[in-house]
Design a protein around this motif. Structure first.
Motif, short mmCIF file in Angstrom:
data_model
loop_
_atom_site.label_atom_id
_atom_site.label_comp_id
_atom_site.label_asym_id
_atom_site.label_seq_id
_atom_site.Cartn_x
_atom_site.Cartn_y
_atom_site.Cartn_z
N TYR B 110 15.33 10.45 -8.40
CA TYR B 110 14.21 9.51 -8.52
C TYR B 110 13.11 10.07 -9.43
N ARG B 111 12.90 11.36 -9.34
CA ARG B 111 11.81 11.99 -10.08
C ARG B 111 12.14 12.19 -11.56
N MET B 117 17.66 4.31 -12.99
CA MET B 117 17.24 3.75 -11.69
C MET B 117 18.19 2.66 -11.22
N THR B 118 19.08 2.22 -12.12
CA THR B 118 19.98 1.12 -11.78
C THR B 118 21.24 1.60 -11.05
N LYS B 161 20.83 -6.77 -2.98
CA LYS B 161 20.85 -5.99 -4.23
C LYS B 161 20.06 -4.69 -4.02
N GLU B 165 16.08 2.76 -7.49
CA GLU B 165 14.66 2.43 -7.43
C GLU B 165 14.32 1.64 -6.15
N ILE B 166 15.12 0.62 -5.88
CA ILE B 166 14.86 -0.21 -4.70
C ILE B 166 15.00 0.63 -3.43
N ALA B 168 14.65 3.93 -2.96
CA ALA B 168 13.55 4.87 -2.78
C ALA B 168 12.28 4.13 -2.37
N ASN B 169 12.06 2.98 -2.98
CA ASN B 169 10.88 2.16 -2.69
C ASN B 169 10.88 1.72 -1.23
N PHE B 172 9.85 3.96 1.80
CA PHE B 172 8.43 4.21 2.05
C PHE B 172 7.73 2.99 2.64
N SER B 173 8.47 1.94 2.87
CA SER B 173 7.85 0.72 3.35
C SER B 173 7.98 0.64 4.87
N GLY B 320 13.14 -7.37 7.00
CA GLY B 320 11.76 -7.36 6.49
C GLY B 320 10.84 -8.25 7.29
N GLU B 323 7.11 -7.06 7.20
CA GLU B 323 6.31 -7.43 6.02
C GLU B 323 5.72 -8.82 6.19
#
Lengths: 344, 362
Positions: B110-111, B117-118, B161, B165-166, B168-169, B172-173, B320, B323
């Motif tokens: 990730y870094r 990222m795909t 999907k 990127e998704i 890792a994101n 944190f949610s 989700g 959210e």
């Protein structure tokens, strides 16, 4: 310096001066400063700047720099130039050129800027035009991220604290850093090109929509707790988008950003050039060479994460003194002096 | 002459990219990575194509080490080319690895500004080694195979999907959890998609949904992708009748209420379908369609209830719901304590199915 510009050229220069350099990382800064309401805070900050611009238009005639104030501005702009080139070089090292020595790419970028600065004013005045088509391409490609955006990230509203609103508003206004260029360049606008309320509103709306779009996309894309892990969110979003014609969209747009930033850099140099050459000078090229050498020496040894973080965390403090306090002191002082002279 | 000299001196500066040039012939372009173990004792496998004539041929390098980077360096020592992950398509993680803290293992990818990222991420049943030792069975380049394999399930709305990127994101949610494809293989056979691995924050819970449950998670949390197909066996008057259909649209409304200290959430789903299998026929008659619609509605509601229960028991809010609550019902949201509320929630689905088309037969 003898040149004239149209009001469209003035606004184009201001647009590229303000948006260049910061736009790939700015959304993160405002979201972290303003919290969940950051996107609203940005629009509030933009409204304040709109009124500031309107007052600028009313008082610009009184913005006359003396020797001392001219040097204050030149000093501030040199600091901004050093900060900008460090930011550009650091990102270049992170995203594209990990092994190329700083000195080489710094010299390259500064050579381009130097060439622009010793060319006729029309060069830098017209350069922003080349970037215009890319803005639309950039926006279209960012729209490819729509399936990953979550409207839920924008709500609930009204959760940011007073402190977040204070800091967020400062950062929001900092998106328009470089607005003092309006006062520097306004006198060169053709007299028959009157600037109306509508013109200022159109300019402010377009810049607000552009940066606001980036802020909202970033807010809707990233989970709030994931954002501090990312430095340039816009590049991360582009990196996650799959297209068939290019493997890495982020690299493609990174170079667009670099070109945009060099133009923005050139516009700051142009401000220095106007202020410095207001008084008749013997040499035309040497001062520009010295300026670029100062920027090179000032930046080459300090391109590291500490300086980068310092720039990221403090760039918004420049806005109020350079774009608000100093210009208004100068304009009000000159206005008062002129009215006293008229009385005598 | 002076001008020409100046031109060449300045032009030479434009060769600055040479410091960063990476030639294909010097690189082992890794397309799939498999990771076993955890920080302190990691074993990883790097697969890259070995023949330009036959894309199914590939080499697997293995590496051992305490950190993800050390493993890569170790694998690098076993190749004459430098490992490059710029064209990585898939990362496979052993389920035991994912149970600890997957983000710590993903950070290295990730870094890095170089890693794509795909790239897809999947959780494997057992050691990842088996999933990379499929030289005789995999019909195309291994990286391409895994990428297409996962993408096809995304197209059929079975998996939401996901990419690096998704993933890792989402880790944190607080209001939404990650769900990753869970795959299984037996011996030398091709890998099979077994369902969706449920995460709670950055850790795999050890629970995975079935394919059907995963499909409902995708439809409820992310919407319908290109296709969504379902199939049931209807036990009607002692006769077993196949009932298969494609979802045309999937529209949902959410109703949230507070009942005592509990939050109640109801999904009202409208689902027009096209029948793809129904041997008894005569779907042109309403009285024939009505019982089928009722049957489908009941089955979906039952399956969804099972899926909600499984997610709540695993404390994984993969749809989700959090959210949604945080954004539109902030009075019900408790920062940092969402999972406590979530596992006690009452979640229901009311499905309204309409047979809109019957296919080319009646």
């Amino acid at each position: 310096m003898n040149f004239t510009i149209t009001k469209v050229q003035l606004f184009l220069m201001l647009f590229f001066r303000s948006t260049g350099i910061i736009f790939i990382g700015y959304p993160e800064t405002i979201i972290l400063a303003g919290g969940r309401d950051a996107w609203i805070i940005f629009f509030v900050g933009s409204l304040i700047v709109f009124f500031q611009l309107w007052i600028y238009e009313k008082l610009y005639k009184y913005f006359e720099l003396g020797k001392f104030t001219a040097w204050i501005y030149i000093f501030i702009w040199i600091i901004v130039l050093i900060g900008s080139i460090i930011y550009m070089q650091y990102n270049l090292n992170i995203w594209v050129q990990q092994n190329t020595p700083h000195t080489i790419s710094l010299v390259l970028m500064l050579l381009i800027s130097f060439y622009i600065s010793v060319s006729r004013p029309s060069t830098i005045i017209n350069l922003p035009v080349f970037i215009i088509p890319f803005i639309f391409i950039f926006i279209i490609y960012l729209l490819f991220s729509i399936p990953e955006l979550s409207l839920n990230h924008l709500f609930p509203i009204g959760t940011s604290t007073g402190g977040q609103w204070m800091k967020g508003t400062m950062v929001a206004m900092a998106a328009f850093t470089g607005l003092e260029g309006y006062l520097v360049l306004r006198k060169y606008v053709l007299p028959e090109d009157k600037i109306s309320f509508k013109d200022i509103l159109t300019f402010q709306l377009s810049i607000t929509l552009f940066i606001g779009f980036l802020v909202i996309v970033t807010k809707m894309y990233f989970a709030t707790d994931a954002l501090p892990y990312v430095t340039e969110p816009i590049l991360y979003i582009l990196k996650s988008i799959e297209v068939t014609f290019v493997k890495r969209l982020d690299i493609f747009f990174f170079f667009l950003w670099l070109g945009w930033s060099i133009i923005s850099f050139g516009l700051i140099v142009f401000n220095i050039r106007i202020v410095y050459f207001k008084q008749k000078r013997k040499h035309k090229i040497w001062p520009m060479a010295v300026l670029h050498l100062i920027v090179f020496i000032g930046s080459v040894g300090i391109i590291n994460i500490q300086v980068m973080e310092f720039i990221r965390n403090h760039f918004h403090y420049f806005y109020i003194p350079t774009t608000f306090i100093l210009p208004f002191i100068i304009m009000l002082f000159n206005r008062r002096r002129k009215s006293k002279c008229a009385e005598l | 002459m002076r001008r020409a000299l100046m031109f060449f001196v300045i032009s030479s500066l434009f060769l600055s990219g040479c410091w960063d040039q990476r030639l294909y012939k010097d690189l082992a372009i890794i397309s799939v990575i498999g990771v076993d173990g955890y920080i302190g004792d990691i074993k990883a496998y790097y697969a890259y194509p070995s023949s330009s004539d036959d894309p199914t041929q590939y080499i697997v390098l293995d590496g051992k080490g305490k950190t993800a980077r050390e493993v890569r360096m170790d694998a690098n020592n076993k190749s004459e080319q430098a490992i490059d992950i710029a064209e990585l398509t898939t990362i496979l993680f052993n389920e035991d690895t994912a149970k600890k803290n997957l983000y710590k293992m993903l950070d290295v990818y990730y870094r890095s500004a170089q890693s794509p990222m795909t790239a897809k991420i999947a959780i494997t049943d057992g050691s990842v080694k088996r999933y990379l030792n499929l030289k005789e069975t995999i019909p195309k380049e291994i990286g391409e195979y895994y990428l297409d394999f996962i993408k096809s399930f995304e197209d059929y709305s079975i998996y939401p999907k996901t990419n690096l990127e998704i993933a890792a994101n989402l880790m944190f949610s607080e209001g939404v959890d990650l769900g990753l494809p869970y795959i299984k293989t037996s011996g030398k056979g091709l890998p099979q998609a077994k369902g969706l691995a449920l995460f709670n924050g950055q850790k795999y819970t050890g629970v995975h949904l079935t394919q059907r449950e995963s499909q409902f998670v995708t439809l409820l949390g992310h919407g319908k992708a290109n296709f969504a197909e379902l199939s049931y066996l209807w036990d009607k008057d002692g006769e077993q009748i196949p009932v298969s259909f494609s979802v045309i649209r999937f529209k949902k409304k959410k109703k949230v209420a507070q009942v005592g200290s509990k939050i109640k959430m109801t999904y009202e789903i409208k689902m027009p379908v096209v029948m793809t299998e129904y041997p008894p026929d005569h779907l042109n008659k309403k009285k024939k369609r009505d019982p089928i619609e009722k049957f489908i509605e009941k089955r979906i509601e039952k399956d969804m209830a099972k899926m909600f229960k499984k997610c709540q028991d695993a404390e994984s809010d993969v749809i989700g719901i959090g959210e949604e609550i945080r954004a539109y019902h902030p009075n019900l949201w408790k920062e940092g304590k969402w999972k406590e509320l979530y596992k006690d929630m009452e979640i229901k689905a009311k499905v309204n199915v309409q047979i809109e088309r019957s296919g080319s037969t009646r």
